[in-house]
Design an enzyme around this catalytic site. Structure first.
Site, PDB file in Angstrom:
ATOM      1  NE  ARG A 102      -3.849   0.672   1.957  1.00 23.07           N
ATOM      2  CZ  ARG A 102      -5.065   0.765   2.508  1.00 23.07           C
ATOM      3  NH1 ARG A 102      -5.257   1.466   3.605  1.00 23.07           N
ATOM      4  NH2 ARG A 102      -6.088   0.150   1.955  1.00 23.07           N
ATOM      5  CG  HIS A 129      -8.459   0.098  -2.726  1.00 21.79           C
ATOM      6  ND1 HIS A 129      -7.699  -1.008  -2.392  1.00 21.79           N
ATOM      7  CD2 HIS A 129      -9.072   0.504  -1.566  1.00 21.79           C
ATOM      8  CE1 HIS A 129      -7.841  -1.243  -1.090  1.00 21.79           C
ATOM      9  NE2 HIS A 129      -8.659  -0.350  -0.573  1.00 21.79           N
ATOM     10  CD  GLN A 132     -13.011  -1.809  -0.480  1.00 25.25           C
ATOM     11  OE1 GLN A 132     -12.232  -1.737   0.452  1.00 25.25           O
ATOM     12  NE2 GLN A 132     -14.240  -2.302  -0.338  1.00 25.25           N
ATOM     13  CG  ASP A 219     -13.479   6.572  -1.164  1.00 16.72           C
ATOM     14  OD1 ASP A 219     -13.512   6.402   0.073  1.00 16.72           O
ATOM     15  OD2 ASP A 219     -12.429   6.498  -1.831  1.00 16.72           O
ATOM     16  CB  CYS A 259     -13.939   1.303   0.134  1.00 24.07           C
ATOM     17  SG  CYS A 259     -13.391   3.015   0.304  1.00 24.07           S
ATOM     18  NE  ARG A 287     -10.375  -5.053   0.723  1.00 23.78           N
ATOM     19  CZ  ARG A 287      -9.616  -4.069   1.212  1.00 23.78           C
ATOM     20  NH1 ARG A 287     -10.175  -3.031   1.798  1.00 23.78           N
ATOM     21  NH2 ARG A 287      -8.299  -4.084   1.063  1.00 23.78           N
TER      22      ARG A 287
HETATM   23  N1  NVA Z   1      -9.898   6.874  -1.307  1.00 20.78           N
HETATM   24  C1  NVA Z   1      -9.538   6.423   0.006  1.00 20.78           C
HETATM   25  C2  NVA Z   1      -9.795   4.949   0.138  1.00 20.78           C
HETATM   26  C3  NVA Z   1      -9.475   4.383   1.496  1.00 20.78           C
HETATM   27  C4  NVA Z   1      -9.677   2.899   1.568  1.00 20.78           C
HETATM   28  C5  NVA Z   1      -8.070   6.739   0.271  1.00 20.78           C
HETATM   29  O1  NVA Z   1      -7.264   6.544  -0.644  1.00 20.78           O
HETATM   30  O2  NVA Z   1      -7.746   7.185   1.368  1.00 20.78           O
HETATM   31  N1   CP Z   2     -11.173   0.033   2.590  1.00 17.32           N
HETATM   32  C1   CP Z   2      -9.895  -0.049   3.007  1.00 17.32           C
HETATM   33  O1   CP Z   2      -8.976  -0.286   2.246  1.00 17.32           O
HETATM   34  O2   CP Z   2      -9.748   0.110   4.346  1.00 17.32           O
HETATM   35  P1   CP Z   2      -8.374   0.315   5.128  1.00 17.32           P
HETATM   36  O3   CP Z   2      -7.824   1.642   4.713  1.00 17.32           O
HETATM   37  O4   CP Z   2      -8.775   0.277   6.573  1.00 17.32           O
HETATM   38  O5   CP Z   2      -7.435  -0.789   4.772  1.00 17.32           O
END
Ligand code: NVA
Ligand code: CP
Length: 300
Positions: A102, A129, A132, A219, A259, A287
């Site tokens: 990540r 993502h 997800q 989101d 998500c 997930r």
């Molecule tokens: N768009 C959000 C998704 C988190 C799972 C982010 O990138 O923070």
């Molecule tokens: N939806 C998601 O990826 O959650 P986290 O940021 O908690 O991993």
């Protein structure tokens, strides 16, 4: 399938395969049927950003598959001090059987795959993502039976979730509509794919996008790394909220997916969120199952 870097890389058949395996692994877990497909293998999990779901679902998922999940905070690694990704990839390939990462730049994930020799799984970048969205597709199929004739709608920031949902939704044959402010549109490569594919519409009006939708996604307005823009974004995204008015435009049995983490009162009202909490937490649970399927496919 060698890696999971982005939805654009997957064929419809590969997505269906993953979803079928995810359903099977979910069934086996519910019935306490062991499935140690990755016994003796180690997954490195590199996190450059915070996480609740991704970390816990990969860590428990790898354990349930009989393997070992190794948590690696990027800040505690030499990569956090500037060691090149090319070298990190080649070193980690000598120890691990797979990497989940990540991070911010999609290029870093692509480079890990390019320079390393083990499977790479994208656990979120600024661009996409995919883990997800595989869980999201699994949840939609679970509730609706199939994707045939369904309309997916996304309201909000044209961010990593929007990019992956557009590609994933179109690849499995859903109609996809998106409502984003003009300055916050999805990635150009994604829009190019969507336009070539057909079945895609984009507007700046949430209610219009939600018309006759079968599933509505949203989101956060400010993603990880955009904390400094939060106030500016609150202004830009005012009105891009999943609320009763938006839901009234959709089909009566329309699902809502998020998500998570969610900001009630911003991208979604508390009322809509709680009315669809079962679907949203099933999505979070999935997930685990979807990522186990990914790990088995690329590392098995
Ligand atoms: N768009 C959000 C998704 C988190 C799972 C982010 O990138 O923070
Ligand atoms: N939806 C998601 O990826 O959650 P986290 O940021 O908690 O991993």
């Amino acid at each position: 399938m060698k890696h999971l870097l982005k939805m654009l890389d997957l064929s419809e058949a590969e997505i269906t395969d993953l979803l079928n395996l995810a359903d099977q692994l979910k069934y086996e877990r519910k019935h306490n049927i062991p499935h140690p497909h990755l016994a003796g293998k180690t997954l490195g999990m590199i996190f450059q950003k915070a996480s609740t779901r991704t970390r816990v679902s990969f860590e428990t998922g790898m354990t349930q598959l009989g393997g070992y999940p190794l948590f690696l905070s990027a800040n505690d690694m030499q990569i956090g001090r500037g060691e090149p990704v090319q070298d990190t990839a080649r070193v980690l390939s000598r120890y691990l059987d797979g990497i989940m990462i990540r991070t911010f730049a999609q290029q870093e994930v692509e480079d890990l795959a390019k320079y390393g020799s083990i499977p790479i799984i994208n656990g979120l970048t600024d661009f996409c993502h995919p883990c997800q969205v595989l869980a999201d597709l699994m949840t939609i199929r679970e509730y609706k039976g199939s994707f045939t004739g369904l309309k997916m709608c996304y309201i909000g920031d044209g961010n990593n979730m929007a990019n992956s949902l557009i590609v994933g939704g179109l690849k499995v044959g859903m109609e996809v509509s998106v409502a984003c402010p003009k300055d916050y549109q999805p990635d150009a490569k994604v829009l190019e794919f969507a336009k070539e594919n057909g079945g895609f519409t984009m507007t700046d009006q949430p209610v219009l996008a939600a018309e006759n939708a079968d599933v509505i996604f949203t989101d956060v307005w400010a993603s990880m790394g955009q904390e400094g823009e939060a106030e500016k974004r609150k202004i830009a995204f005012a009105g891009y909220q999943v609320n009763d008015e938006v839901m009234a435009a959709a089909h009566a049995d329309c699902m809502v997916q998020h998500c998570l983490p969610a900001h009630r009162g911003e991208e979604i009202t508390a009322e809509v969120f709680e009315a669809h909490a079962n679907e949203i937490f099933d999505e979070a649970e999935n997930r685990l199952h979807a990522q186990k399927a990914v790990m088995v496919k690329v590392m098995g």
